[in-house]
Design a protein around this motif. Structure first.
Motif, PDB file in Angstrom:
ATOM      1  N   GLU A  40       8.754   6.776 -12.563  1.00  0.00           N
ATOM      2  CA  GLU A  40       8.158   8.057 -12.934  1.00  0.00           C
ATOM      3  C   GLU A  40       9.139   9.152 -12.560  1.00  0.00           C
ATOM      4  O   GLU A  40       9.548   9.262 -11.411  1.00  0.00           O
ATOM      5  N   TYR A  41       9.469   9.981 -13.553  1.00  0.00           N
ATOM      6  CA  TYR A  41      10.484  11.004 -13.358  1.00  0.00           C
ATOM      7  C   TYR A  41      10.199  11.851 -12.121  1.00  0.00           C
ATOM      8  O   TYR A  41       9.106  12.392 -11.980  1.00  0.00           O
ATOM      9  N   CYS A  42      11.194  11.953 -11.214  1.00  0.00           N
ATOM     10  CA  CYS A  42      10.935  12.654  -9.954  1.00  0.00           C
ATOM     11  C   CYS A  42      12.065  13.592  -9.576  1.00  0.00           C
ATOM     12  O   CYS A  42      12.236  13.925  -8.415  1.00  0.00           O
ATOM     13  N   GLY A  43      12.850  14.026 -10.565  1.00  0.00           N
ATOM     14  CA  GLY A  43      13.838  15.055 -10.252  1.00  0.00           C
ATOM     15  C   GLY A  43      15.271  14.560 -10.248  1.00  0.00           C
ATOM     16  O   GLY A  43      15.586  13.506 -10.803  1.00  0.00           O
ATOM     17  N   LYS A 103       4.091  -2.714 -12.050  1.00  0.00           N
ATOM     18  CA  LYS A 103       4.477  -1.323 -11.859  1.00  0.00           C
ATOM     19  C   LYS A 103       3.235  -0.570 -11.425  1.00  0.00           C
ATOM     20  O   LYS A 103       2.130  -0.870 -11.880  1.00  0.00           O
ATOM     21  N   MET A 104       3.409   0.399 -10.530  1.00  0.00           N
ATOM     22  CA  MET A 104       2.269   1.223 -10.147  1.00  0.00           C
ATOM     23  C   MET A 104       2.781   2.581  -9.700  1.00  0.00           C
ATOM     24  O   MET A 104       3.791   2.664  -9.002  1.00  0.00           O
ATOM     25  N   THR A 129       0.875  -1.171   0.000  1.00  0.00           N
ATOM     26  CA  THR A 129       0.000   0.000   0.000  1.00  0.00           C
ATOM     27  C   THR A 129       0.911   1.219   0.000  1.00  0.00           C
ATOM     28  O   THR A 129       1.709   1.393   0.913  1.00  0.00           O
ATOM     29  N   MET A 130       0.805   2.019  -1.068  1.00  0.00           N
ATOM     30  CA  MET A 130       1.863   2.985  -1.316  1.00  0.00           C
ATOM     31  C   MET A 130       1.385   4.427  -1.208  1.00  0.00           C
ATOM     32  O   MET A 130       0.292   4.772  -1.646  1.00  0.00           O
ATOM     33  N   ILE A 171       5.103  12.516  -7.741  1.00  0.00           N
ATOM     34  CA  ILE A 171       4.709  11.180  -8.178  1.00  0.00           C
ATOM     35  C   ILE A 171       5.952  10.315  -8.392  1.00  0.00           C
ATOM     36  O   ILE A 171       6.912  10.751  -9.020  1.00  0.00           O
ATOM     37  N   HIS A 172       5.936   9.138  -7.837  1.00  0.00           N
ATOM     38  CA  HIS A 172       6.963   8.147  -8.129  1.00  0.00           C
ATOM     39  C   HIS A 172       6.245   6.937  -8.708  1.00  0.00           C
ATOM     40  O   HIS A 172       5.018   6.933  -8.793  1.00  0.00           O
ATOM     41  N   SER A 173       7.003   5.931  -9.085  1.00  0.00           N
ATOM     42  CA  SER A 173       6.349   4.748  -9.612  1.00  0.00           C
ATOM     43  C   SER A 173       7.195   3.555  -9.249  1.00  0.00           C
ATOM     44  O   SER A 173       8.398   3.544  -9.496  1.00  0.00           O
ATOM     45  N   LEU A 174       6.572   2.572  -8.611  1.00  0.00           N
ATOM     46  CA  LEU A 174       7.348   1.430  -8.126  1.00  0.00           C
ATOM     47  C   LEU A 174       7.312   0.321  -9.162  1.00  0.00           C
ATOM     48  O   LEU A 174       6.250  -0.182  -9.498  1.00  0.00           O
TER      49      LEU A 174
END
Ligand code: HEM
Ligand SMILES: [Cu+2]
Lengths: 322, 572
Positions: free
Chosen positions: A190-193, A163-164, A145-146, A152-155
């Protein structure tokens, strides 16, 4: 050549396209992939084959003009509209059923909470232990549970084919059942910097539930694994002290821990005392008993949540904040 | 290099024509360009702008690929890398591909193909060019004022929190949007009102159908982008809580807005290129296009379906399963009209007389590359596989196959196909084809390995990566170098032709549509007499004439009509 070939082909036991299958859904994802790949390869060969054939057969030769052919043929055109349509319906269908499995967390599964932030992962196990690597037992349904602390990130775990996105402001879920013990990369997709590409860690799949439980027990036995100062820092971060107490001298909701130890404290009732181990212990267990001048009595008690050993570690940590 | 001499035609000198007035030499001085209302000159200015942007974006691309030669630092740090891929993507998308074929080539060719003097609103046309320049200036300003590191997609909340010049860039996008809308509007009105007598909708060249479908998307979708951009500016400046979760906003809402424009925009990028290919394949195979109506309808179908599929960019965003399923199903519908076109082009080549001119080579490269680009889209439309592939190098490869490999190769085909018309000069076919081969090989070497990178687990927008991916990254970078050199060669060949090229005949390839009936380059007002439109694909209506070095209408063959006398050679 030596540079390319081994790297290109040697991918562990993995195939040409995918890393090795590590979860129950991986197999169905791969089979959907290969179904589409075969259909596509067929059409690609057909298209390029015809193209090359025509290029050779009908290349311009002096004196030979193009032959006049029909400019329209309904049967032909309907057939190359309808056949691809039917094939895409099949693709949709197998992709859809396999997706439903992937997106339906089983009712009873081992639950791990995940917090993503720039640029690290925090996995919180049911006993409250937080670790930056994901450990799971083999052959058991696991649901993540994320939540995200910032953007936004993506695991993504390539070996598991799942992937989510981890979206701030809401919870998302991802589940899987690992089929093979081992260590696999887990990354942010997901691109996060700035350090997006370093937001990579491992999933460790333990052979049995027993192994996993043993690992968790040892890992969470913090006083054995860490020095008191490190353990204190862990509690400072994981138990929420960090929300109100800074380490840089700037007061937040509560006083900063910087240079706290050994200083004189003045209280709202006019008394004062030296901030020693006893004072800190009392502040943690009975926070309302002495309120430092200038602050509100809002700190909750940690009685029953921290053992004496935990508190000693926190005292050691505060002592180290010079 | 020796000058270009066509050995098949010794009389390649046309002294009389050199003195003829055309749109390039009918007036002189910078004012006559900057204040021109001539669609052809405006198109040329767009073409120059787009080309400069392409080389700027291309330099960024080569630097990015060089950085990826190794997982550790090669040229720059992560901040510079993130800014560079953002600007590369934003420049290529907003300044190159979207205006490339429609605004640059469309502007030059559309009215001529219609047999018209100009577009319906020449002043608005000039205005949209200046809006484009202005928007581009904002992009350049963004580079100077702190860069941009959000990715060209500007996803929230990252784009709200980053300290880079997001607002400047968004204003640039907003202004570019207006430029795009004006061009679209102009084209629609032009096509509706200025078709010549005899040109019914179904006698219109397919390139115009494609431009028409594109224009519909431009005017319907672009406002959404403009508004989304403004909302984001407002959010950043005043913290209202639209997209920012800390203020109760919804970051995924931004993605819906963004893709509601940007997915149709993908078709703004590809549809005109498909239109170009329909012309190129037919003309250089000397065949009537096969299945004209299916191709025309499929353009419109793509434009319409394109509006219904944006949610396929969000299969892993946490949207409901139901929504994901619906979007997946609709997404497949777009693949059908594209497939139809590919089969139509192939059938057009059947029993043709195919000349491997540079334009045709790009056309064939298009079919090859677009097939890969389109087919790999199926993996992304399918839910189960997209979950694994989303935001990986597979996607990078897929969209480069479509955007660069197809749209841009379509633009290259268009430039070579109409270059004699635009510049009045023939370029060197040999070197043109070498450049084309280089582009083709370089392109595939750059992007094919990225499919494998993606499936094996390489996420996109990564500055550094796991060591096992290095081999494929090195291959990809080598391809990029070849691609860069070949594009430079192509530009060189074309520029050289302007100074040293042979004079172009009115109709060098044997096309039957109207633009081949006026001289090359066309006079200021395109046609002396309004031409009569017939079927634009009856290639038998023109035949090769040795003396002209090009094709002439059948009825002129042998007697002294204008197009023959243009050669300055009166004998029969
Ligand atoms: C020489 C040719 C090119 C090369 C070598 C190249 C290379 C790259 C690279 C390395 C990236 C970063 C990928 C990532 O980490 O996600 C990228 C992104 C991108 N490229 Fe290209 N590219 C080329 C041409 C083009 C063209 C012609 C277009 C458009 C028409 C284009 C559109 C994009 C877009 C939209 C992105 C995404 C940027 C983002 O992630 O925000 N590229 N390209
Ligand atoms: Cu991340």
């Amino acid at each position: 050549m030596k540079l390319f070939i081994p790297n290109l082909l040697a991918n562990g036991e993995a195939g040409f396209w995918f890393p090795s299958q590590g979860s129950t859904v991986a197999e169905s994802v791969d089979s959907v992939y290969f179904f589409i790949l075969y259909v596509c390869t067929f059409f690609f060969v057909l298209i390029v084959g015809l193209m090359v054939l025509f290029m050779i057969k009908y290349r311009h030769r002096p004196g030979v003009e193009a032959e006049k052919t029909v400019t329209h043929n309904l049967t032909l055109e309907l057939s190359w509209s309808v056949i691809p349509t039917l094939l895409t319906i099949v693709m949709f269908w197998i992709g859809f059923t396999s997706y439903l499995d992937m997106r339906t967390p089983p009712a009873s599964s081992y639950e791990i909470d995940v917090v993503a932030k720039k640029w690290s992962w925090a996995f919180k196990y049911p006993n409250g232990w937080i670790e930056s690597e994901l450990h799971i037992p083999k052959g058991e349904d696991v649901t993540l549970t994320m939540a995200s602390d910032d953007v936004i990130h993506s695991l993504w775990i390539p070996a598991f084919r799942t992937k989510m996105d981890v979206v701030p402001g809401r919870y998302t879920q991802e589940w899987f059942n690992a089929t093979k013990a081992g260590t696999y990369p887990l990354m942010c997709a997901e691109y996060c910097g700035q350090k997006h590409s370093e937001m990579v860690t491992n999933v460790v799949v333990h052979e049995t539930r027993g192994d996993f439980d043993k690992w968790l027990q040892v890992a969470s036995d913090i006083h054995k694994n860490k020095t008191p100062v490190e353990a204190g820092e862990y509690f400072y971060k994981s138990r929420g002290c960090i929300q109100c107490h800074s380490l840089d001298g700037v007061p937040k909701n509560g006083p900063s821990f910087k240079e706290l130890f050994g200083k004189e404290r003045k209280f709202t009732d006019g008394t004062s005392t030296i901030a020693d181990a006893n004072y800190i212990r009392q502040s943690i267990l009975e926070p309302q008993s002495k309120i430092v001048d200038g602050f509100r009595p809002i700190m909750p008690t940690f009685k029953g949540q921290l053992t004496d050993q935990d508190i000693s570690a926190i005292i050691a940590f505060i002592k180290s904040q010079k | 290099m020796a000058t270009v001499v066509d050995s098949s035609n010794p009389k390649s000198n046309f002294p009389i024509q050199y003195r003829e007035l055309n749109y390039l030499n009918c007036s002189k001085g910078w004012k006559s360009w900057f204040f021109t209302l001539d669609h052809k000159r405006i198109g040329i200015m767009y073409l120059i702008g787009v080309t400069c942007s392409f080389f700027l974006g291309g330099i960024f691309a080569v630097l990015l690929r060089t950085e990826l030669l190794s997982p550790s630092k090669v040229l720059m740090g992560p901040d510079a890398y993130n800014q560079m891929f953002t600007l590369h993507g934003a420049i290529m998308t907003f300044l190159v591909i979207i205006p490339g074929v429609p605004a640059a080539i469309g502007n030059i060719i559309l009215p001529v193909m219609l047999g018209a003097k100009d577009v319906a609103f020449p002043r608005m046309n000039l205005g949209s060019f200046y809006l484009w320049m202005f928007g581009a200036a904002f992009f350049l300003a963004a580079i100077v004022l702190g860069g941009l590191d959000t990715g060209w997609t500007f996803y929230t909340p990252y784009s709200i929190t980053t300290s880079t010049a997001v607002i400047t860039a968004l204003l640039g996008v907003f202004i570019l949007g207006f430029s795009s809308i004006f061009t679209g509007l102009n084209f629609i009105v032009t096509i509706h009102t200025m078709r010549p007598p005899g040109m019914t909708w179904f006698k219109m060249p397919l390139f115009l159908w494609a431009l028409y479908a594109t224009a519909l998307i431009q005017i319907l979708a672009t406002p959404v982008l403009g508004i989304t951009g403004l909302l984001l500016v407002v959010e950043r400046a005043f913290h209202i809580g639209i997209f920012d979760p800390t203020l109760g906003g919804d970051p995924v809402l931004f993605q819906h807005f963004f893709w509601f424009y940007s997915h149709p925009a993908v078709y703004v990028m590809i549809l005109p290129a498909m239109g170009v290919i329909s012309e190129v394949i037919a003309v250089h195979s000397r065949k009537h296009i096969f299945g004209y109506r299916f191709i025309a309808y499929s353009s419109i179908a793509i434009a319409v379906f394109g509006f219904l599929v944006w949610g396929h960019h969000m299969f892993v965003s946490g949207q409901s399963r139901m929504v994901a399923v619906i979007f997946s199903a609709i997404t497949f519908s777009v693949s059908i009209p594209s497939a139809i076109k590919v089969f139509n082009w192939l059938t057009t080549m059947y029993k043709g007389s195919i000349r491997f001119t540079t334009a045709m080579c790009y056309g064939l490269a298009f079919i090859f590359i677009f097939s890969i680009g389109g087919l790999t889209g199926l993996f992304l439309a399918t839910l189960a596989t997209d979950v694994h592939l989303h935001d990986t190098y597979f996607v990078v490869a897929h969209f480069h196959y479509v955007m660069m490999g197809s749209s841009l190769v379509g633009l290259f085909a268009a430039i070579h196909h109409w270059w004699p018309k635009i510049s009045g000069k023939m370029f060197n076919e040999f070197w043109g084809r070498i450049a084309c081969l280089g582009v083709f090989l370089g392109f595939n070497l750059t992007f094919f390995p990225q499919f494998i990178l993606g499936t094996r687990g390489m996420p996109r927008r990564y500055y550094t990566y796991l060591p096992e991916f290095q081999g494929l990254h090195i291959m990809s970078t080598m391809g990029a170098y070849l691609l860069g050199l070949s594009s430079a060669l192509m530009a060189g060949v074309l520029i050289y032709s302007v100074y040293r090229g042979k004079k172009a005949p009115a109709n060098p390839w044997g096309g039957a549509s109207l633009e081949w009936q006026c001289s090359s380059p066309p006079p200021h007002n395109n046609f002396d007499h309004p031409p009569l439109a017939g079927d634009p694909y009856v290639m038998e209506s023109v035949v090769y004439n040795e003396e002209v070095g090009g094709f002439v209408p059948v009825e002129c063959q042998g007697d002294n009509k204008e197009s023959v006398t243009a050669s300055g050679d009166k004998e029969v």
